[in-house]
Design a protein around this motif. Structure first.
Motif, PDB file in Angstrom:
ATOM      1  N   GLU A 127       1.374   0.062  20.647  1.00  0.00           N
ATOM      2  CA  GLU A 127       0.603   1.084  19.965  1.00  0.00           C
ATOM      3  C   GLU A 127       0.051   0.530  18.649  1.00  0.00           C
ATOM      4  O   GLU A 127       0.782  -0.072  17.862  1.00  0.00           O
ATOM      5  CB  GLU A 127       1.472   2.305  19.682  1.00  0.00           C
ATOM      6  N   LEU A 128      -1.252   0.743  18.433  1.00  0.00           N
ATOM      7  CA  LEU A 128      -1.880   0.261  17.208  1.00  0.00           C
ATOM      8  C   LEU A 128      -1.481   1.129  16.024  1.00  0.00           C
ATOM      9  O   LEU A 128      -1.516   2.357  16.103  1.00  0.00           O
ATOM     10  CB  LEU A 128      -3.400   0.278  17.349  1.00  0.00           C
ATOM     11  N   ARG A 129      -1.070   0.481  14.953  1.00  0.00           N
ATOM     12  CA  ARG A 129      -0.821   1.182  13.691  1.00  0.00           C
ATOM     13  C   ARG A 129      -2.126   1.152  12.901  1.00  0.00           C
ATOM     14  O   ARG A 129      -2.621   0.092  12.550  1.00  0.00           O
ATOM     15  CB  ARG A 129       0.309   0.504  12.931  1.00  0.00           C
ATOM     16  N   ALA A 130      -2.646   2.324  12.633  1.00  0.00           N
ATOM     17  CA  ALA A 130      -4.007   2.446  12.102  1.00  0.00           C
ATOM     18  C   ALA A 130      -4.138   1.866  10.703  1.00  0.00           C
ATOM     19  O   ALA A 130      -3.179   1.866   9.918  1.00  0.00           O
ATOM     20  CB  ALA A 130      -4.416   3.913  12.098  1.00  0.00           C
ATOM     21  N   PRO A 131      -5.343   1.394  10.345  1.00  0.00           N
ATOM     22  CA  PRO A 131      -5.593   0.940   8.975  1.00  0.00           C
ATOM     23  C   PRO A 131      -5.420   2.092   7.973  1.00  0.00           C
ATOM     24  O   PRO A 131      -5.539   3.266   8.328  1.00  0.00           O
ATOM     25  CB  PRO A 131      -7.046   0.468   9.016  1.00  0.00           C
ATOM     26  N   PHE A 132      -5.162   1.736   6.733  1.00  0.00           N
ATOM     27  CA  PHE A 132      -4.962   2.698   5.652  1.00  0.00           C
ATOM     28  C   PHE A 132      -6.120   2.577   4.677  1.00  0.00           C
ATOM     29  O   PHE A 132      -6.459   1.469   4.240  1.00  0.00           O
ATOM     30  CB  PHE A 132      -3.631   2.401   4.942  1.00  0.00           C
ATOM     31  N   ASP A 133      -6.738   3.710   4.342  1.00  0.00           N
ATOM     32  CA  ASP A 133      -7.885   3.681   3.430  1.00  0.00           C
ATOM     33  C   ASP A 133      -7.961   5.011   2.693  1.00  0.00           C
ATOM     34  O   ASP A 133      -8.638   5.939   3.128  1.00  0.00           O
ATOM     35  CB  ASP A 133      -9.172   3.413   4.220  1.00  0.00           C
ATOM     36  N   GLN A 134      -7.251   5.095   1.591  1.00  0.00           N
ATOM     37  CA  GLN A 134      -7.247   6.310   0.768  1.00  0.00           C
ATOM     38  C   GLN A 134      -8.454   6.285  -0.179  1.00  0.00           C
ATOM     39  O   GLN A 134      -8.626   5.320  -0.932  1.00  0.00           O
ATOM     40  CB  GLN A 134      -5.960   6.388  -0.052  1.00  0.00           C
ATOM     41  N   PRO A 135      -9.316   7.317  -0.154  1.00  0.00           N
ATOM     42  CA  PRO A 135     -10.449   7.351  -1.091  1.00  0.00           C
ATOM     43  C   PRO A 135      -9.983   7.230  -2.545  1.00  0.00           C
ATOM     44  O   PRO A 135      -9.050   7.915  -2.966  1.00  0.00           O
ATOM     45  CB  PRO A 135     -11.083   8.722  -0.816  1.00  0.00           C
ATOM     46  N   ARG A 136     -10.637   6.369  -3.286  1.00  0.00           N
ATOM     47  CA  ARG A 136     -10.195   6.098  -4.657  1.00  0.00           C
ATOM     48  C   ARG A 136     -10.582   7.193  -5.640  1.00  0.00           C
ATOM     49  O   ARG A 136     -10.099   7.218  -6.768  1.00  0.00           O
ATOM     50  CB  ARG A 136     -10.733   4.752  -5.121  1.00  0.00           C
ATOM     51  N   GLY A 137     -11.443   8.113  -5.197  1.00  0.00           N
ATOM     52  CA  GLY A 137     -11.816   9.203  -6.081  1.00  0.00           C
ATOM     53  C   GLY A 137     -10.793  10.320  -6.137  1.00  0.00           C
ATOM     54  O   GLY A 137     -10.929  11.248  -6.954  1.00  0.00           O
ATOM     55  N   ASP A 138      -9.752  10.256  -5.301  1.00  0.00           N
ATOM     56  CA  ASP A 138      -8.743  11.314  -5.288  1.00  0.00           C
ATOM     57  C   ASP A 138      -8.005  11.358  -6.625  1.00  0.00           C
ATOM     58  O   ASP A 138      -7.759  10.319  -7.253  1.00  0.00           O
ATOM     59  CB  ASP A 138      -7.752  11.067  -4.151  1.00  0.00           C
ATOM     60  N   ARG A 139      -7.629  12.563  -7.052  1.00  0.00           N
ATOM     61  CA  ARG A 139      -6.998  12.699  -8.368  1.00  0.00           C
ATOM     62  C   ARG A 139      -5.661  11.989  -8.440  1.00  0.00           C
ATOM     63  O   ARG A 139      -5.252  11.547  -9.524  1.00  0.00           O
ATOM     64  CB  ARG A 139      -6.837  14.175  -8.747  1.00  0.00           C
ATOM     65  N   LEU A 140      -4.939  11.848  -7.314  1.00  0.00           N
ATOM     66  CA  LEU A 140      -3.685  11.100  -7.325  1.00  0.00           C
ATOM     67  C   LEU A 140      -3.933   9.634  -7.680  1.00  0.00           C
ATOM     68  O   LEU A 140      -3.181   9.039  -8.457  1.00  0.00           O
ATOM     69  CB  LEU A 140      -3.003  11.194  -5.953  1.00  0.00           C
ATOM     70  N   VAL A 141      -4.997   9.066  -7.126  1.00  0.00           N
ATOM     71  CA  VAL A 141      -5.334   7.673  -7.427  1.00  0.00           C
ATOM     72  C   VAL A 141      -5.700   7.530  -8.894  1.00  0.00           C
ATOM     73  O   VAL A 141      -5.212   6.622  -9.595  1.00  0.00           O
ATOM     74  CB  VAL A 141      -6.494   7.181  -6.537  1.00  0.00           C
ATOM     75  N   ARG A 142      -6.524   8.429  -9.381  1.00  0.00           N
ATOM     76  CA  ARG A 142      -6.947   8.356 -10.790  1.00  0.00           C
ATOM     77  C   ARG A 142      -5.744   8.482 -11.725  1.00  0.00           C
ATOM     78  O   ARG A 142      -5.636   7.754 -12.718  1.00  0.00           O
ATOM     79  CB  ARG A 142      -7.980   9.447 -11.085  1.00  0.00           C
ATOM     80  N   TRP A 143      -4.840   9.406 -11.387  1.00  0.00           N
ATOM     81  CA  TRP A 143      -3.665   9.607 -12.236  1.00  0.00           C
ATOM     82  C   TRP A 143      -2.778   8.363 -12.265  1.00  0.00           C
ATOM     83  O   TRP A 143      -2.299   7.948 -13.317  1.00  0.00           O
ATOM     84  CB  TRP A 143      -2.861  10.804 -11.734  1.00  0.00           C
ATOM     85  N   LEU A 144      -2.550   7.746 -11.092  1.00  0.00           N
ATOM     86  CA  LEU A 144      -1.689   6.560 -11.041  1.00  0.00           C
ATOM     87  C   LEU A 144      -2.323   5.372 -11.757  1.00  0.00           C
ATOM     88  O   LEU A 144      -1.617   4.587 -12.394  1.00  0.00           O
ATOM     89  CB  LEU A 144      -1.379   6.197  -9.586  1.00  0.00           C
ATOM     90  N   CYS A 145      -3.625   5.229 -11.649  1.00  0.00           N
ATOM     91  CA  CYS A 145      -4.294   4.139 -12.364  1.00  0.00           C
ATOM     92  C   CYS A 145      -4.113   4.311 -13.867  1.00  0.00           C
ATOM     93  O   CYS A 145      -3.857   3.344 -14.594  1.00  0.00           O
ATOM     94  CB  CYS A 145      -5.772   4.094 -12.001  1.00  0.00           C
TER      95      CYS A 145
END
Length: 204
Positions: A129-147
């Motif tokens: 079974e293929l494990r799908a690629p991961f691609d979280q949009p960088r505009g999400d507020r969680l990403v902005r907060w962690l950066c």
């Protein structure tokens, strides 16, 4: 402690080639699975180079293309018997957005051509079974907060995590961010530095 928002997928396939054994004193009396294996390996490696050419040099991933690796290769049972069986296990890592069905079909076509090149040899493909690629949009507020919290820009990694199980499977915005380095993983002295643990604890 760098916010990670993407990585390639992960899959594997085992190609099994079955021919007909014969005594090595007359190689043409059998159907040599190792000859078909040679054809299969050639075509898989040509496909690997084609994927390299099709990559996006401006993309964030390194290398910036889908990849495949012929990691396990086996053939035959004895030095005086024409090999009746051969197999190769292929690991492949598709980029986010890659044509996954198309990539599998291109690998499968390599096996079909290998069998056609050696009369009497047949092939089977066993797909994990293929494990799908991961691609979280960088505009999400969680990403902005962690950066902002870590002081690091979002990045991608070359290894696989379970992040897509949460992002894609549960529709939960997901970022991989924790102490330590992949450089220390899968080693006899695998470890995380105390200062990294303390920094991770403070962040969490």
């Amino acid at each position: 402690l760098v916010p990670i928002t993407g990585h390639k997928g992960y899959g594997a396939v085992r190609f099994e080639l079955t021919g007909r054994p014969a005594h090595s004193s007359n190689p043409w009396a059998g159907a040599d699975a190792s000859v078909a294996l040679g054809c299969l390996l050639r075509d898989l490696h040509e496909l690997r180079e084609a994927l390299r050419d099709e990559g996006d040099p401006e993309g964030p991933h390194d290398p910036p293309c889908s990849t495949l690796n012929t990691g396990i290769v086996r053939a035959g049972s004895a030095r005086n018997i024409v090999p009746a069986t051969a197999q190769v296990t292929v690991e492949y890592r598709p980029l986010p957005g890659a044509d996954l069905d198309g990539l599998r079909e291109r690998m499968h076509a390599c096996m079909r051509r290998a069998c056609a090149a050696v009369p009497g040899v047949e092939g089977l493909a066993h797909w994990d079974e293929l494990r799908a690629p991961f691609d979280q949009p960088r505009g999400d507020r969680l990403v902005r907060w962690l950066c902002e919290a870590t002081g690091f820009a979002a990045d991608v990694v070359p290894f696989y995590t379970e992040a897509e199980l949460y992002r894609g499977g549960l529709a939960v915005p997901t970022v991989v961010c924790g102490p330590g380095s992949i450089e220390q993983a899968h080693r006899v002295d695998e470890s995380v530095a105390f200062e990294q643990l303390a920094a991770g604890q403070q962040l969490y």
